[in-house]
Write an enzyme that holds these catalytic residues in place. Structure first.
Site, PDB file in Angstrom:
ATOM      1  N   ASP A 198     -75.740  14.494 -77.237  1.00 58.03           N
ATOM      2  CA  ASP A 198     -77.008  13.796 -77.433  1.00 58.03           C
ATOM      3  C   ASP A 198     -77.634  13.698 -76.044  1.00 58.03           C
ATOM      4  OD1 ASP A 198     -79.070  11.993 -77.604  1.00 58.03           O
ATOM      5  OD2 ASP A 198     -77.982  10.535 -78.822  1.00 58.03           O
ATOM      6  N   THR A 224     -84.333  13.253 -78.236  1.00 56.79           N
ATOM      7  CA  THR A 224     -85.661  12.753 -78.576  1.00 56.79           C
ATOM      8  C   THR A 224     -86.648  13.529 -77.712  1.00 56.79           C
ATOM      9  OG1 THR A 224     -85.407  11.038 -76.909  1.00 56.79           O
ATOM     10  CG2 THR A 224     -84.947  10.414 -79.188  1.00 56.79           C
ATOM     11  N   ARG A 233     -93.132  10.569 -79.784  1.00 52.01           N
ATOM     12  CA  ARG A 233     -91.910   9.936 -80.257  1.00 52.01           C
ATOM     13  C   ARG A 233     -91.328  10.771 -81.400  1.00 52.01           C
ATOM     14  NH1 ARG A 233     -90.024   4.975 -79.145  1.00 52.01           N
ATOM     15  NH2 ARG A 233     -91.386   4.874 -77.361  1.00 52.01           N
TER      16      ARG A 233
END
Ligand code: DSN
Length: 392
Positions: A198, A224, A233
């Site tokens: 991640d 992200t 976002r």
């Protein structure tokens, strides 16, 4: 009559304009990103995937998808370019948490084991916290950091052998040092686990070459797009081509319905920007600024976890000041400086109080701050803390 909502938006716009923004996971997007996200694409349903997808999917479940098909494919191609990779990419996850949920479920079933970094030591909520789906669905084990705050790779190996997880996860929300993806991947291979990264916080550094890349090592990579990538976002999942079908099915129909095409448009603009030399230079400056600011705190006698930083953030350990992270965050808020309280490794205070604060340089670097500006802000933070200590 104009909606009441625009009053709050205007107030928030002014807050963002005037405050010094040091939250390590925030940034300021371009006008183009905002135009894309605020566009008519918000009106369009498009469950499914573009027809060119190499995963044998059945296309879309709605008519009128000709333009969003082209857009989504363009977005996927661009993200491969950003990270110079032939990994399969899925641009539909609504957030980093959604990306992690789908990534886990693409290769694991409930009850399987994950070895990750504890939230309190710098990991993320979705990396197995007991109050999150990850901690509820999977059998979690956590590797530790050493007394200085560095990930203990010996402990990773020991726990991997002991717990035999199906997946080992590298990635953090509050870790200021290089993640040794090669060492993680070797341990994952040794115990026959999937290796997942991640990279949400450091993705911009990976894109700019300021952090080693997990591509080629990890089976699945999530991120992200709104932190150091400085975009809208949202979330992305990359995976080795042989996992493409599993990942696509885990996103839709596994965990999501209709993709947000206005956000996918924003992600495509973000990727266009991340491919530029100007963006790479921006990231180099983020890292230079972060080193300069952390060194200034050290010079002023503060404890910085791990003694410095290799990336866009660092943790200030306030234990010696007797102040909580919560109190410092709130007082700095009153002085127009925005950051967040954060546990330090092996913290004795609760996550609601904490003994530290997390500081990041990505957002203010976007506003043009250089090393001298961050050194000045470190002085301003120090002055607030000294005043708090005197009053305590
Ligand atoms: N909660 C975010 C952060 O601030 O790091 C990560 O999702």
């Amino acid at each position: 009559m104009a909606s009441k909502v625009f009053d709050w938006i205007e107030k928030e716009r002014q807050r963002q304009e005037h405050n010094i923004e040091l939250i390590a996971s925030e940034n300021f997007v371009s006008e183009d990103v905002m135009r894309a996200v605020g566009s008519c694409l918000t009106n369009k349903y498009s469950e499914g995937y573009p027809p060119e997808r190499p995963t044998g999917n059945r296309g879309r479940y709605y008519g009128g998808c000709v333009y969003v098909d082209e857009l989504e494919q363009y977005c996927c191609d661009l993200w491969q370019e950003v990270f110079n990779t032939d990994y399969h990419v899925n641009v539909q996850p609504h957030s980093g948490s959604s990306a992690n949920l789908a990534a886990y479920l693409s290769v694991l079933k409930p009850g399987d084991g994950i070895l990750a970094m504890d939230l309190n030591n710098g990991g993320h909520l979705t990396h197995g916290s007991a109050v999150n789906f990850s901690g509820k669905l999977f059998r979690m084990a956590f590797y530790d950091v050493n007394a200085q705050g560095f990930i203990d790779m010996e402990d990773v190996r020991r726990k991997a052998l002991e717990h035999k997880p199906q997946l080992i996860l590298a990635g953090a929300s509050a870790y200021s040092r290089i993640l040794d993806f090669a060492a993680f991947s070797e341990i994952a291979r040794e115990v026959g686990a999937y290796f997942m990264v991640d990279m949400a916080h450091i993705a911009g550094l990976v894109a700019a070459g300021d952090h080693p890349s997990p591509f080629g090592l990890a089976d699945i990579i999530t991120t992200t797009t709104h932190k150091t990538l400085r975009g809208t976002r949202g979330g992305l999942i990359f995976c080795k081509p042989e996992l493409a079908k599993k990942v696509d099915s885990a996103v839709f129909p596994g965990t999501q319905g209709g993709p947000l095409q206005h956000v996918i448009a924003g992600k495509a603009v973000t990727a266009e920007e991340a491919c530029t030399e100007e963006y790479r230079e921006y990231i180099h400056q983020v890292v230079r600024n972060c080193k300069a600011m952390s060194q200034e705190f050290l010079r002023r006698g503060y404890q910085v976890v791990t003694g410095g930083t290799d990336n866009h953030l660092f943790l200030l350990d306030l234990t010696a000041t007797g102040l909580t992270g919560k109190a410092v965050q709130e007082e700095l808020d009153r002085h127009g400086i925005t950051l967040n309280k954060n546990c330090v490794p092996h913290d004795t205070r609760s996550p609601q109080q904490t003994s530290g604060v997390r500081i990041g340089t990505a957002a203010m670097t976007t506003k043009g701050y250089k090393e001298a500006d961050f050194i000045r802000v470190a002085g301003e933070i120090d002055a607030v803390i000294q005043e708090m200590k005197q009053k305590a």
